[in-house]
Design an enzyme around this catalytic site. Structure first.
Site, PDB file in Angstrom:
ATOM      1  N   LYS A  47      -5.260  -9.151  -6.995  1.00 15.06           N
ATOM      2  CA  LYS A  47      -6.564  -9.480  -6.406  1.00 15.06           C
ATOM      3  C   LYS A  47      -7.614  -8.410  -6.730  1.00 15.06           C
ATOM      4  O   LYS A  47      -7.264  -7.253  -6.989  1.00 15.06           O
ATOM      5  CB  LYS A  47      -6.432  -9.680  -4.893  1.00 15.06           C
ATOM      6  CG  LYS A  47      -6.059  -8.445  -4.139  1.00 15.06           C
ATOM      7  CD  LYS A  47      -6.245  -8.599  -2.636  1.00 15.06           C
ATOM      8  CE  LYS A  47      -6.008  -7.238  -2.019  1.00 15.06           C
ATOM      9  NZ  LYS A  47      -6.461  -6.982  -0.733  1.00 15.06           N
ATOM     10  N   LYS A  68       0.818  -1.224   0.000  1.00 11.55           N
ATOM     11  CA  LYS A  68       0.000   0.000   0.000  1.00 11.55           C
ATOM     12  C   LYS A  68       0.846   1.265   0.000  1.00 11.55           C
ATOM     13  O   LYS A  68       0.343   2.362   0.204  1.00 11.55           O
ATOM     14  CB  LYS A  68      -0.951  -0.001   1.196  1.00 11.55           C
ATOM     15  CG  LYS A  68      -2.150  -0.901   0.981  1.00 11.55           C
ATOM     16  CD  LYS A  68      -3.214  -0.669   2.025  1.00 11.55           C
ATOM     17  CE  LYS A  68      -4.477  -1.446   1.700  1.00 11.55           C
ATOM     18  NZ  LYS A  68      -5.495  -1.339   2.723  1.00 11.55           N
ATOM     19  N   LYS A 113     -10.966  -3.032  -3.652  1.00 11.40           N
ATOM     20  CA  LYS A 113     -11.773  -1.813  -3.655  1.00 11.40           C
ATOM     21  C   LYS A 113     -10.934  -0.580  -3.928  1.00 11.40           C
ATOM     22  O   LYS A 113     -11.457   0.474  -4.247  1.00 11.40           O
ATOM     23  CB  LYS A 113     -12.601  -1.659  -2.377  1.00 11.40           C
ATOM     24  CG  LYS A 113     -11.912  -1.882  -1.075  1.00 11.40           C
ATOM     25  CD  LYS A 113     -12.946  -1.866   0.061  1.00 11.40           C
ATOM     26  CE  LYS A 113     -12.438  -2.627   1.257  1.00 11.40           C
ATOM     27  NZ  LYS A 113     -13.359  -2.978   2.245  1.00 11.40           N
TER      28      LYS A 113
HETATM   29  P1  TYM Z   1     -11.227  -5.587   3.996  1.00 12.26           P
HETATM   30  O1  TYM Z   1     -12.270  -4.589   4.370  1.00 12.26           O
HETATM   31  O2  TYM Z   1     -10.149  -5.159   3.067  1.00 12.26           O
HETATM   32  O3  TYM Z   1     -11.905  -6.856   3.359  1.00 12.26           O
HETATM   33  C1  TYM Z   1     -12.979  -7.520   3.982  1.00 12.26           C
HETATM   34  C2  TYM Z   1     -12.856  -9.010   3.771  1.00 12.26           C
HETATM   35  O4  TYM Z   1     -12.872  -9.338   2.372  1.00 12.26           O
HETATM   36  C3  TYM Z   1     -11.747 -10.161   2.065  1.00 12.26           C
HETATM   37  N1  TYM Z   1     -11.310  -9.876   0.687  1.00 12.26           N
HETATM   38  C4  TYM Z   1     -11.208 -10.783  -0.284  1.00 12.26           C
HETATM   39  N2  TYM Z   1     -11.471 -12.103  -0.305  1.00 12.26           N
HETATM   40  C5  TYM Z   1     -11.283 -12.753  -1.481  1.00 12.26           C
HETATM   41  N3  TYM Z   1     -10.850 -12.153  -2.614  1.00 12.26           N
HETATM   42  C6  TYM Z   1     -10.576 -10.822  -2.633  1.00 12.26           C
HETATM   43  N4  TYM Z   1     -10.158 -10.237  -3.759  1.00 12.26           N
HETATM   44  C7  TYM Z   1     -10.751 -10.086  -1.432  1.00 12.26           C
HETATM   45  N5  TYM Z   1     -10.578  -8.782  -1.106  1.00 12.26           N
HETATM   46  C8  TYM Z   1     -10.920  -8.674   0.197  1.00 12.26           C
HETATM   47  C9  TYM Z   1     -10.704  -9.779   3.093  1.00 12.26           C
HETATM   48  O5  TYM Z   1      -9.721 -10.776   3.242  1.00 12.26           O
HETATM   49  C10 TYM Z   1     -11.549  -9.588   4.332  1.00 12.26           C
HETATM   50  O6  TYM Z   1     -11.802 -10.822   4.963  1.00 12.26           O
HETATM   51  N6  TYM Z   1      -8.233  -5.618   7.986  1.00 12.26           N
HETATM   52  C11 TYM Z   1      -9.477  -6.123   7.450  1.00 12.26           C
HETATM   53  C12 TYM Z   1     -10.662  -5.780   8.313  1.00 12.26           C
HETATM   54  C13 TYM Z   1     -10.530  -6.128   9.748  1.00 12.26           C
HETATM   55  C14 TYM Z   1     -10.688  -7.419  10.318  1.00 12.26           C
HETATM   56  C15 TYM Z   1     -10.502  -7.238  11.728  1.00 12.26           C
HETATM   57  C16 TYM Z   1     -10.939  -8.679   9.789  1.00 12.26           C
HETATM   58  C17 TYM Z   1     -10.277  -5.255  10.769  1.00 12.26           C
HETATM   59  N7  TYM Z   1     -10.281  -5.939  11.964  1.00 12.26           N
HETATM   60  C18 TYM Z   1     -10.592  -8.320  12.591  1.00 12.26           C
HETATM   61  C19 TYM Z   1     -11.021  -9.758  10.656  1.00 12.26           C
HETATM   62  C20 TYM Z   1     -10.845  -9.578  12.052  1.00 12.26           C
HETATM   63  C21 TYM Z   1      -9.684  -5.535   6.074  1.00 12.26           C
HETATM   64  O7  TYM Z   1      -9.153  -4.512   5.760  1.00 12.26           O
HETATM   65  O8  TYM Z   1     -10.575  -6.209   5.314  1.00 12.26           O
END
Ligand code: TYM
Length: 343
Positions: A201, A120, A204
């Site tokens: 991947k 990032k 967003k």
């Molecule tokens: P975030 O908001 O980026 O994404 C949310 C969830 O979607 C999954 N994901 C994907 N899975 C498959 N293919 C993709 N291309 C893809 N893009 C995103 C992510 O792996 C995630 O599960 N740091 C985390 C949020 C968070 C969190 C937590 C998660 C904060 N605290 C505690 C679990 C437990 C995040 O930025 O996810």
């Protein structure tokens, strides 16, 4: 659902950031798995707004996005009668524990290994300290609730591993407080790739909207994105991640949305290569046309539910969620402070 100690079930915790559009990767990698888990486990699903502000957000939009993420949880099938939904910033214990972990157990050497931070733009001057520290806040989220399992996509596995490391280190150095969580990653769907580039991947924060299918894309727009998705050389429908990464990715999406296995898909499209191709959709025409229809059908149903919730309804759900999780978070924080001698 009431978090209930008498009726003990393993605890599942996960979250999504209210930043940018949520897409099919978020749904297939995370949300769909959560829905399947809510019947078996005590599930807690968080809208992680403090994570979202690690990069600049438009204040006027952030409030709406928080509510939109809840609507997406509900449209995906999360049922507030079975699972708790809450907003991270409503529970102050998250940032308190993050600070404590920062000081007591998180080390620069741990943080410097985090690949997502490097990707990032770890080198850029405008990058916030919060973005660097974000995995520690994520560890705090998880560890506050005695979490057994964390269902996430592939890109978050390293962060959950850090949460495990920090929990173990704290327990060893200060005395037993934290449960050490397991990561739960789906066999299929854990890394949905970009439609415009199967080596990256679906994300967003992608530069082009052709990269992703947003869960709020107009169904016809989404269908067009599928028809225009990058494919591989050849014309055969075959699940081969190494040699046909784009088709393998589209097959994964197809399979998860329809329940058809890879072998069934291979059979269904055997010999339907160039002879059936339409000029506008190229050599994988028949396959892409059907997948576009499947995506359209999924989105129409999803969005009908998404639009059925009011802002007031969502705010009530968040308020009730905070009420349920607050005592659990505060109890853990109290134990942590006692161990540190600052209670
Ligand atoms: P975030 O908001 O980026 O994404 C949310 C969830 O979607 C999954 N994901 C994907 N899975 C498959 N293919 C993709 N291309 C893809 N893009 C995103 C992510 O792996 C995630 O599960 N740091 C985390 C949020 C968070 C969190 C937590 C998660 C904060 N605290 C505690 C679990 C437990 C995040 O930025 O996810």
């Amino acid at each position: 659902m009431e978090l209930n100690k008498q009726n003990y079930k393993p605890i599942v915790f996960s979250g999504v950031q209210p930043s940018g559009v949520l897409h099919l990767g978020n749904y297939l990698g995370a949300l769909e798995q959560w829905v399947q888990m809510q019947d078996k486990y005590n599930c807690i699903f968080c809208v992680v707004d403090y994570h979202a502000i690690t990069v600049k957000q438009e204040p006027k939009e952030l409030g709406r996005r928080i509510l939109d993420v809840v609507k997406i949880y509900l449209a995906a099938g999360i049922n507030p009668a079975k699972a708790v939904i809450f907003q991270q910033s409503n529970i102050t214990a998250h940032t308190e524990l993050a600070w404590i972990l920062n000081c007591a157990v998180a080390r620069l050497a741990d943080m410097n290994k985090m690949t997502q931070f490097k990707e990032k733009g770890g080198e850029k001057e405008s990058v916030s300290v919060g973005l660097y520290d974000y995995p520690v806040l994520m560890a705090a989220d998880i560890l506050l609730y005695n979490t057994d399992a964390v269902p996430v996509g592939d890109d978050q596995v390293q962060h959950v591993e850090l949460a495990r490391t920090l929990a173990q280190r704290f327990n060893r150095e200060y005395g037993q407080v934290f449960k050490v969580p397991e990561v739960a990653v789906r066999k299929q769907g854990a890394r949905i790739m970009g439609l415009d580039d199967p080596s990256k991947k679906m994300s967003k924060s992608a530069n082009s909207a052709a990269n992703y299918i947003a869960l709020t894309d107009a169904p016809e727009v989404a269908a067009k994105k599928i028809r225009r998705a990058v494919t591989d050389s050849g014309s055969e429908i075959k699940y081969d991640v190494k040699n046909k990464p784009a088709i393998a990715n589209l097959m994964t999406i197809y399979s998860l949305l329809t329940g058809l296995g890879f072998k069934e898909l291979e059979k269904k499209y055997q010999g339907k290569g160039p002879a059936y191709a339409e000029a506008s959709v190229g050599k994988y025409g028949e396959f892409k046309k059907d997948l576009a229809e499947a995506v359209k059908k999924f989105l129409i149903k999803f969005q009908l539910k998404y639009h059925s919730y009011s802002g007031d309804e969502v705010k009530r759900i968040l308020k009730d969620g905070a009420r349920q999780v607050r005592p659990v978070a505060e109890e853990t924080l109290k134990k942590v402070k006692e161990k540190l001698g600052i209670n």
